[in-house]
Write a protein that holds these residues in place. Structure first.
Motif, mmCIF file in Angstrom:
data_model
loop_
_atom_site.group_PDB
_atom_site.id
_atom_site.type_symbol
_atom_site.label_atom_id
_atom_site.label_comp_id
_atom_site.label_asym_id
_atom_site.label_seq_id
_atom_site.Cartn_x
_atom_site.Cartn_y
_atom_site.Cartn_z
ATOM 1 N N UNK A 14 15.133 17.942 -13.031
ATOM 2 C CA UNK A 14 16.365 18.626 -12.613
ATOM 3 C C UNK A 14 17.379 17.631 -12.062
ATOM 4 N N UNK A 15 16.882 16.652 -11.301
ATOM 5 C CA UNK A 15 17.784 15.637 -10.737
ATOM 6 C C UNK A 15 18.448 14.812 -11.841
ATOM 7 N N UNK A 16 17.659 14.375 -12.820
ATOM 8 C CA UNK A 16 18.223 13.561 -13.903
ATOM 9 C C UNK A 16 19.216 14.380 -14.732
ATOM 10 N N UNK A 44 16.988 20.160 -23.810
ATOM 11 C CA UNK A 44 17.777 21.223 -23.158
ATOM 12 C C UNK A 44 19.265 20.947 -23.317
ATOM 13 N N UNK A 45 19.668 19.695 -23.149
ATOM 14 C CA UNK A 45 21.081 19.343 -23.333
ATOM 15 C C UNK A 45 21.541 19.652 -24.758
ATOM 16 N N UNK A 46 20.714 19.321 -25.745
ATOM 17 C CA UNK A 46 21.119 19.502 -27.144
ATOM 18 C C UNK A 46 21.158 20.976 -27.533
ATOM 19 N N UNK A 47 20.103 21.732 -27.185
ATOM 20 C CA UNK A 47 20.005 23.118 -27.643
ATOM 21 C C UNK A 47 20.897 24.070 -26.846
ATOM 22 N N UNK A 48 20.991 23.877 -25.535
ATOM 23 C CA UNK A 48 21.716 24.853 -24.704
ATOM 24 C C UNK A 48 23.114 24.398 -24.299
ATOM 25 N N UNK A 56 17.611 18.936 -3.345
ATOM 26 C CA UNK A 56 18.945 19.129 -2.762
ATOM 27 C C UNK A 56 19.983 18.308 -3.520
ATOM 28 N N UNK A 57 19.640 17.058 -3.837
ATOM 29 C CA UNK A 57 20.568 16.209 -4.589
ATOM 30 C C UNK A 57 20.882 16.803 -5.967
ATOM 31 N N UNK A 58 19.841 17.348 -6.621
ATOM 32 C CA UNK A 58 20.040 17.920 -7.958
ATOM 33 C C UNK A 58 21.022 19.074 -7.912
ATOM 34 N N UNK A 59 20.818 19.984 -7.000
ATOM 35 C CA UNK A 59 21.653 21.176 -7.007
ATOM 36 C C UNK A 59 23.034 20.923 -6.393
ATOM 37 N N UNK A 60 23.143 19.964 -5.473
ATOM 38 C CA UNK A 60 24.469 19.565 -4.991
ATOM 39 C C UNK A 60 25.242 18.845 -6.100
ATOM 40 N N UNK A 102 23.977 24.276 -12.594
ATOM 41 C CA UNK A 102 22.809 24.727 -11.829
ATOM 42 C C UNK A 102 21.809 25.430 -12.742
ATOM 43 N N UNK A 103 22.311 26.215 -13.700
ATOM 44 C CA UNK A 103 21.410 26.857 -14.663
ATOM 45 C C UNK A 103 20.635 25.808 -15.452
ATOM 46 N N UNK A 104 21.318 24.745 -15.871
ATOM 47 C CA UNK A 104 20.638 23.685 -16.610
ATOM 48 C C UNK A 104 19.593 22.984 -15.771
ATOM 49 N N UNK A 105 19.911 22.732 -14.505
ATOM 50 C CA UNK A 105 18.935 22.089 -13.621
ATOM 51 C C UNK A 105 17.711 22.972 -13.425
ATOM 52 N N UNK A 106 17.926 24.286 -13.281
ATOM 53 C CA UNK A 106 16.794 25.213 -13.104
ATOM 54 C C UNK A 106 15.943 25.281 -14.369
ATOM 55 N N UNK A 107 16.590 25.326 -15.530
ATOM 56 C CA UNK A 107 15.834 25.350 -16.797
ATOM 57 C C UNK A 107 14.992 24.079 -16.922
ATOM 58 N N UNK A 108 15.596 22.935 -16.592
ATOM 59 C CA UNK A 108 14.856 21.661 -16.681
ATOM 60 C C UNK A 108 13.704 21.632 -15.689
ATOM 61 N N UNK A 109 13.938 22.122 -14.476
ATOM 62 C CA UNK A 109 12.875 22.207 -13.473
ATOM 63 C C UNK A 109 11.701 23.020 -14.007
#
Length: 344
Positions: free
Chosen positions: A48-50, A94-98, A229-233, A317-324
Motif C-alpha cells: 500500500x505504501x509503494x 493493480x495500476x494497469x487493470x484498475x 499512516x504514510x500510505x494513506x496520508x 486510498x481505494x488503490x492503497x486498500x486494494x493493494x493492501x
C-alpha cells in the motif's frame, strides 16, 4: 517508467508476459524459505505504501520532468527479494487493470523493468554486499543502478518492437540521464527510510543469507503503523502536492516527438485498449464521474499547485486498500499452500 502499449509489438509483449509469469512462479515457490509468517502483514502494508508513493511525482529541477519512487529496493531490503517481487507484481497489476497506469500488453515489460531488475539483480549484486557496513551507500547505489537498468530495458524493448519512430541512440541519450537524476532521489529517500528502520527496528533489515529472521507477530507493529499512516496520508493528502510534469519516460518521448504519449496502432492494441477501459474503474487516478466531466476548466485546475482534488484522494486510498488486501492475501495464501504441501 510505466510503459504504454503503443511502444511494444505483440511479439515482444508476449515474450515479456511469459518471462514475468515464469519469474512470478519462481518467486512464489521460493517465498516460504525467505519470509517468516510475521512479515506477511508487512507485505500488505508496504505494498500500500509503494502504491501511494508512486502517485507522488517529484520535479527534476531544470528539466521540466518529474519522477516517482519505484520502491522495489526498499521492499527487497525489508521483505527479501521474492516477497518484494511479488508485492511489486501486485502493485503494477493493480495500476494497469484498475488505474490504466501502464498498458496491459506492456505489463510483462513493466514487471521485468520495475520488479525483476531491482529485486533480483540490483538487490543481490549491489545492495546486499554493501548493506551491512554501508547502508546508505547500498541504498543509493542500488536504486541508481536499478533505474539505469530499467531505463535501458525500456529503450531496448521499444527498439526491438520496431513499431514506433523513436530512434535508439537519441532515446537512450534522453532516458539514461533523466533516470540517473530520478534514481539518485529515490536512493536518498530509500536511504533515509532504511536509516530510520535501523534505529527503530533493526531486526527488519535482512541478513547476508537473504533469510529474514522472525521476530514474533507484534514485533513490527510500530513500523506497520508508521507505513500505514504514510500510505494513506500520501494517497489522500500528499498527492495534492505531486508534480504534474511528465515523468522521465514521457519527457523523453516528448523531446523526440512533441507529445508525451504515442497513439497505439490498430488491431490487437485497440482490442486490449478496450479491455483496459472496461476494467480501469479509476483511470488516471480519479473517479469515473470526475473523469467524465473533464473540460478545459478542470484541466486548468488540475495544473494548479497544490491540486486539491477529492476524487484523486478517494481513488488513491481505494488503490492503497486494494493493494493492501491483494498483497496480504497473496502472502498468506502462498504460505498456507506450501505448509499444506509440506504436511502431505
Amino acid at each position: 517508467m510505466h510503459m504504454a502499449d503503443a511502444l511494444l509489438s505483440p511479439a515482444v509483449s508476449a515474450t515479456m508476459w511469459l518471462s514475468a509469469a515464469g519469474l512470478t512462479a519462481y518467486a512464489s515457490r521460493r517465498l516460504p524459505t525467505q519470509l517468516e509468517e510475521d512479515r506477511v502483514p508487512l507485505m500488505g502494508v508496504l505494498g500500500a505504501f509503494v502504491f501511494a508513493a508512486q502517485m507522488l511525482n517529484f520535479s527534476i529541477p531544470g528539466t521540466g520532468s518529474s519522477g516517482h519512487l519505484v520502491g522495489a529496493i526498499l521492499l527487497a531490503a525489508l521483505l527479501g527479494p521474492c516477497a518484494a517481487f511479488l508485492v511489486m507484481v501486485s502493485v503494477l497489476s493493480i495500476q494497469a487493470f484498475f488505474f490504466a497506469d501502464g498498458g496491459l500488453l506492456a505489463l510483462g515489460c513493466n514487471i521485468f523493468n520495475m520488479a525483476f531488475l531491482p529485486c533480483f539483480i540490483a538487490y543481490p549484486l549491489v545492495y546486499r554486499p554493501l548493506a551491512d557496513k554501508h547502508l546508505s551507500l547500498a541504498a543509493v547505489l542500488s536504486a541508481v543502478i536499478a533505474l539505469q537498468l530499467g531505463a535501458l530495458a525500456v529503450v531496448l524493448e521499444t527498439s526491438l518492437s520496431g513499431i514506433s519512430a523513436l530512434p535508439l541512440a537519441a532515446f537512450l541519450a534522453l532516458m539514461q540521464p533523466i533516470h540517473l537524476a530520478i534514481g539518485l532521489i529515490e536512493g536518498l529517500i530509500t536511504a533515509a527510510i532504511l536509516a530510520f528502520i535501523r534505529r527503530a527496528e533493526p531486526g527488519l533489515l535482512g541478513q547476508k543469507s537473504g533469510a529474514l529472521p522472525s521476530r514474533g507477530r507484534s514485533a513490527f507493529t510500530p513500523v506497520l503503523i508508521v507505513f500505514a499512516v504514510l500510505a494513506f496520508c500520501s494517497a489522500g493528502f500528499f498527492v495534492w502536492f505531486a508534480s504534474s510534469s511528465p515523468d522521465g519516460l514521457e519527457w523523453s518521448i516528448e523531446k523526440l516527438t512533441g507529445q508525451t504519449e504515442l497513439p497505439p496502432p490498430e488491431g490487437i492494441h485497440a482490442v486490449i485498449a478496450r479491455l483496459q477501459e472496461s476494467s480501469a474503474f479509476f483511470a488516471n487516478y480519479t473517479l469515473p464521474a470526475a473523469a467524465a466531466n473533464v473540460d478545459a476548466e478542470s484541466v486548468k485546475q488540475n495544473n494548479a499547485w497544490p491540486n486539491v482534488e477529492s476524487s484523486v484522494s478517494i481513488a488513491g486510498i481505494a488503490g492503497a486498500l486494494i493493494t493492501l488486501f491483494v498483497s496480504t492475501l497473496l502472502g498468506k495464501s502462498l504460505r498456507a499452500y506450501h505448509a499444506a504441501a509440506k504436511r502431505s
